[in-house]
Design an enzyme around this catalytic site. Structure first.
Site, PDB file in Angstrom:
ATOM      1  N   ASP A 219      13.240  34.483  35.652  1.00 16.32           N
ATOM      2  CA  ASP A 219      13.200  33.030  35.488  1.00 16.32           C
ATOM      3  C   ASP A 219      14.352  32.334  36.215  1.00 16.32           C
ATOM      4  O   ASP A 219      14.535  31.133  36.091  1.00 16.32           O
ATOM      5  CB  ASP A 219      13.237  32.683  33.999  1.00 16.32           C
ATOM      6  CG  ASP A 219      12.785  31.251  33.720  1.00 16.32           C
ATOM      7  OD1 ASP A 219      11.898  30.753  34.436  1.00 16.32           O
ATOM      8  OD2 ASP A 219      13.319  30.624  32.786  1.00 16.32           O
ATOM      9  N   SER A 243      10.246  24.231  33.268  1.00 14.83           N
ATOM     10  CA  SER A 243       9.274  25.320  33.299  1.00 14.83           C
ATOM     11  C   SER A 243       8.196  25.060  32.254  1.00 14.83           C
ATOM     12  O   SER A 243       8.495  24.676  31.125  1.00 14.83           O
ATOM     13  CB  SER A 243       9.954  26.653  32.979  1.00 14.83           C
ATOM     14  OG  SER A 243      11.025  26.896  33.863  1.00 14.83           O
ATOM     15  N   GLN A 293       4.734  31.129  38.132  1.00 11.63           N
ATOM     16  CA  GLN A 293       5.201  30.093  37.217  1.00 11.63           C
ATOM     17  C   GLN A 293       4.723  28.728  37.686  1.00 11.63           C
ATOM     18  O   GLN A 293       4.682  28.447  38.893  1.00 11.63           O
ATOM     19  CB  GLN A 293       6.734  30.090  37.147  1.00 11.63           C
ATOM     20  CG  GLN A 293       7.323  29.098  36.148  1.00 11.63           C
ATOM     21  CD  GLN A 293       8.832  29.186  36.075  1.00 11.63           C
ATOM     22  OE1 GLN A 293       9.541  28.642  36.917  1.00 11.63           O
ATOM     23  NE2 GLN A 293       9.339  29.894  35.061  1.00 11.63           N
TER      24      GLN A 293
END
Length: 305
Positions: A219, A243, A293
């Site tokens: 991440d 996110s 993502q």
């Protein structure tokens, strides 16, 4: 969720929190009841939680409920609410299935009585089979490259002070960008970004732990690939960046305390959202993970001074 145009004080899903260089304690979870586990707060944390830590702890909790011969091979997570970096997180596990070769788990991360993340994870026994993979991109190796802290010092006049101070903090993952540019600063469009990553200290010889550690590191800055396509960055003013979800596919064993190449790009942005992909290779060129993502990249109305 997080906004990247605020001071980087551990409140962004795409930046790792400050704290002890040792990553292992951050990833550990404590069993408090059948199918319930507790993850520690961010060491020296403040503001919003780092999304990678929540994902990694959720995976660590799920791993504790599956036989060791079935390593995790994929996870799909949705961020629903911002986490509180100063508080521990409770993880509730649903043991959906234990089949002949696969097992599936659902995890809900809870803070202040409300879910902050939902995650589904799948586990698979090791089997023989067909094999192919994409090639590792032709980029400089990690030796001789400067890490983000060193780049911030080299480009001190171009990196906002808040970001320089953030980068000086101890973090468990070292990041060495393949292209030497000022970290977190607008420097023109880029089609893709690639960085070398590894833990700052050695980790135990536990293959499952290294997979959990990669979930943490995956991440780090991935959503930035959708920004750099447009010549902007996390430091750009009047942007709301957060996110929304995160998915990982793991393809084999590796070590997070050895250099891994994280190659990232963005295939689409629109409607205030950006979609990003990542590939993670060992130094020898073996593809060990794919990541995806989607995030919020909303342009906001400038505030009047």
């Amino acid at each position: 969720m997080s906004t990247a145009n605020r001071a980087p004080a551990g409140d962004d899903h795409n930046r790792a929190p400050a704290g002890d260089d040792q990553l292992t304690p951050i990833l550990d979870v404590e069993r408090v009841e059948d199918n319930f586990f507790l993850g520690i707060a961010t060491p020296e944390g403040r503001g919003r939680s780092f999304g990678g830590q929540v994902i990694a702890q959720a995976l660590a909790a799920a791993v504790r409920t599956v036989d060791a011969d079935r390593p995790p091979h994929s996870l799909h997570a949705y961020f629903m609410r911002p986490g509180d970096a100063t508080k521990p997180v409770l993880y509730r596990i649903e043991r959906d299935r234990d089949g002949g070769s696969f097992a599936t788990r659902r995890v809900v991360a809870i803070q202040h009585g409300q879910p902050i993340l939902n995650m589904a994870a799948s586990f698979h026994v090791e089997e023989a089979g067909l094999h192919h993979q994409s090639d590792m991109p032709d980029v400089p190796g990690p030796d001789g490259l400067r890490n983000e802290q060193e780049l911030a010092e080299a480009f001190e006049d171009k990196v906002p002070r808040a970001y320089r101070n953030f980068l000086k903090m101890k973090r468990p993952i070292e990041v060495r960008p393949c292209e030497e540019r000022p970290p977190y600063f607008d420097t023109g469009p880029m089609e893709r970004q690639a960085v070398w990553i590894r833990t700052r200290t050695a980790m135990p010889d536990d293959t499952l732990l290294h997979r959990v550690a990669l979930a943490y590191a995956s991440d780090l800055g991935l959503l930035g690939a959708s920004l750099t396509r447009h010549g902007i960055s996390f430091a750009t003013r009047d942007m709301m960046i957060a996110s929304l979800d995160h998915a990982i596919w793991l393809h084999g064993d590796f070590r997070m305390d050895e250099w891994l190449l994280y190659d990232m790009d963005s295939t689409w942005t629109g409607g205030a959202r950006g979609f990003c992909r990542g590939r993670i290779f060992t130094r020898e060129g073996r593809l060990v993970a794919n990541v995806a993502q989607e995030g919020l990249i909303r342009q906001t109305t400038p505030k009047e001074s």
